[in-house]
Write an enzyme that holds these catalytic residues in place. Structure first.
Site, PDB file in Angstrom:
ATOM      1  N   LYS A  42      -0.990 107.667  53.786  1.00 44.06           N
ATOM      2  CA  LYS A  42      -0.450 107.991  55.092  1.00 44.06           C
ATOM      3  C   LYS A  42       0.060 109.552  55.203  1.00 44.06           C
ATOM      4  O   LYS A  42      -0.118 109.898  56.344  1.00 44.06           O
ATOM      5  CB  LYS A  42       0.880 106.965  55.281  1.00 44.06           C
ATOM      6  CG  LYS A  42       0.538 105.508  55.145  1.00 44.06           C
ATOM      7  CD  LYS A  42       1.621 104.848  55.247  1.00 44.06           C
ATOM      8  CE  LYS A  42       1.387 103.090  55.180  1.00 44.06           C
ATOM      9  NZ  LYS A  42       2.702 102.319  55.418  1.00 44.06           N
ATOM     10  N   SER A  62       5.681 106.896  53.512  1.00 45.28           N
ATOM     11  CA  SER A  62       6.269 105.566  52.552  1.00 45.28           C
ATOM     12  C   SER A  62       5.745 104.422  53.089  1.00 45.28           C
ATOM     13  O   SER A  62       4.930 104.022  53.989  1.00 45.28           O
ATOM     14  CB  SER A  62       7.887 105.586  53.519  1.00 45.28           C
ATOM     15  OG  SER A  62       8.537 104.554  52.806  1.00 45.28           O
ATOM     16  N   ASP A  63       5.721 103.192  51.920  1.00 45.58           N
ATOM     17  CA  ASP A  63       5.006 102.118  51.894  1.00 45.58           C
ATOM     18  C   ASP A  63       5.981 101.181  51.236  1.00 45.58           C
ATOM     19  O   ASP A  63       6.543 101.646  50.138  1.00 45.58           O
ATOM     20  CB  ASP A  63       3.661 102.220  51.496  1.00 45.58           C
ATOM     21  CG  ASP A  63       2.979 100.842  51.801  1.00 45.58           C
ATOM     22  OD1 ASP A  63       2.635 100.729  53.017  1.00 45.58           O
ATOM     23  OD2 ASP A  63       2.719 100.053  50.990  1.00 45.58           O
ATOM     24  N   GLN A  64       5.830  99.950  51.561  1.00 43.86           N
ATOM     25  CA  GLN A  64       6.921  99.054  50.633  1.00 43.86           C
ATOM     26  C   GLN A  64       6.012  97.972  50.387  1.00 43.86           C
ATOM     27  O   GLN A  64       5.364  97.251  51.261  1.00 43.86           O
ATOM     28  CB  GLN A  64       8.117  98.886  51.663  1.00 43.86           C
ATOM     29  CG  GLN A  64       9.117  97.652  50.662  1.00 43.86           C
ATOM     30  CD  GLN A  64      10.320  97.465  51.487  1.00 43.86           C
ATOM     31  OE1 GLN A  64      10.306  96.475  52.450  1.00 43.86           O
ATOM     32  NE2 GLN A  64      11.378  97.786  51.177  1.00 43.86           N
ATOM     33  N   ALA A 123       7.942 103.031  48.212  1.00 44.68           N
ATOM     34  CA  ALA A 123       7.082 104.383  47.410  1.00 44.68           C
ATOM     35  C   ALA A 123       7.468 105.427  48.775  1.00 44.68           C
ATOM     36  O   ALA A 123       7.563 104.855  50.078  1.00 44.68           O
ATOM     37  CB  ALA A 123       5.800 103.915  47.545  1.00 44.68           C
TER      38      ALA A 123
END
Length: 215
Positions: free
Chosen positions: A59, A84-86, A121
């Site tokens: 991203k 960011s990623d979850q 993350a």
């Protein structure tokens, strides 16, 4: 560390999430928002941590490439892009965003009395140097055992259908939880601010300059 006190880099949040935007606004620094064009499908055999980190980096880089290809007045300042990623995991399976009331209810029923692990993350990409800082902040959440009627009522009140695990801890969803174990209370919401501010300082971003101080 780059000298950015006189001309700080442009800060961009690579996300369409209103939750991440609200978290970043807590820092009271100027930033732009751009939605990255990234396929979020997990790769075969990929662990939840690996998925979250890969997507956070993807991203950030996707948005950085967009800004690098466009000539703007801000180009000399450089750009810092936050990705960011979850990913949530339960019983060894990744838990996605439910999308519908029925899916959300099924998620909450399955997780009752159980522990769910959230990988939040984070990536900070610096286009001035090409440096990429990453971190995976893990939060372990134990859900309460509640009557299905209460779970249904919660979902109708909060409609958390765009949230992995269907529980918004910053809202009424906190009533679904027994415990939260994490090094960063903002990680569960989707953007770990403790890790992010550490990365911004390492990149020379003047966090307190706008408030009369020097970073």
């Amino acid at each position: 560390m780059p000298d950015t006190l006189s001309s700080p880099p442009r800060l961009i949040l690579a996300s369409s999430s209103r939750y991440r935007r609200a978290l970043l606004e807590r820092l009271c620094v100027p930033f732009d928002v751009m939605s990255p064009d990234v396929d979020e499908t997990p790769l075969p055999g990929e662990t939840p941590a690996a998925t979250a980190l890969r997507l956070a980096v993807a991203k950030a880089r996707a948005v950085a490439e967009t800004t690098e290809s466009a000539e703007t007045a801000d180009a000399p300042r450089g750009v810092l892009v936050i990705g960011s990623d979850q990913v949530a995991t339960f019983d060894g399976l990744q838990i996605g965003k439910p999308g519908t009331h029925e899916n959300a209810l099924a998620q909450l029923v399955a997780m009752q009395g159980r522990e769910v692990e959230f990988h939040s993350a984070l990536c900070l990409y610096d286009d001035r140097t090409g440096d990429t800082q990453t971190d995976d902040v893990v939060t372990r959440v134990r859900f309460r055992t509640l009557p299905e009627a209460e779970l249904d009522a919660y979902l109708r009140a909060e409609t958390p259908y765009d949230v992995a695990g269907s529980a918004k801890s910053e809202g009424l969803g906190i009533a679904l939880l027994d415990t939260i174990d994490s090094d960063d209370p903002t990680a569960l919401v989707g953007l770990p601010l403790i890790a992010l501010t550490r990365m911004l300082r390492a990149a020379g971003f003047p966090l307190f300059a706008a408030h009369g101080g020097r970073a």
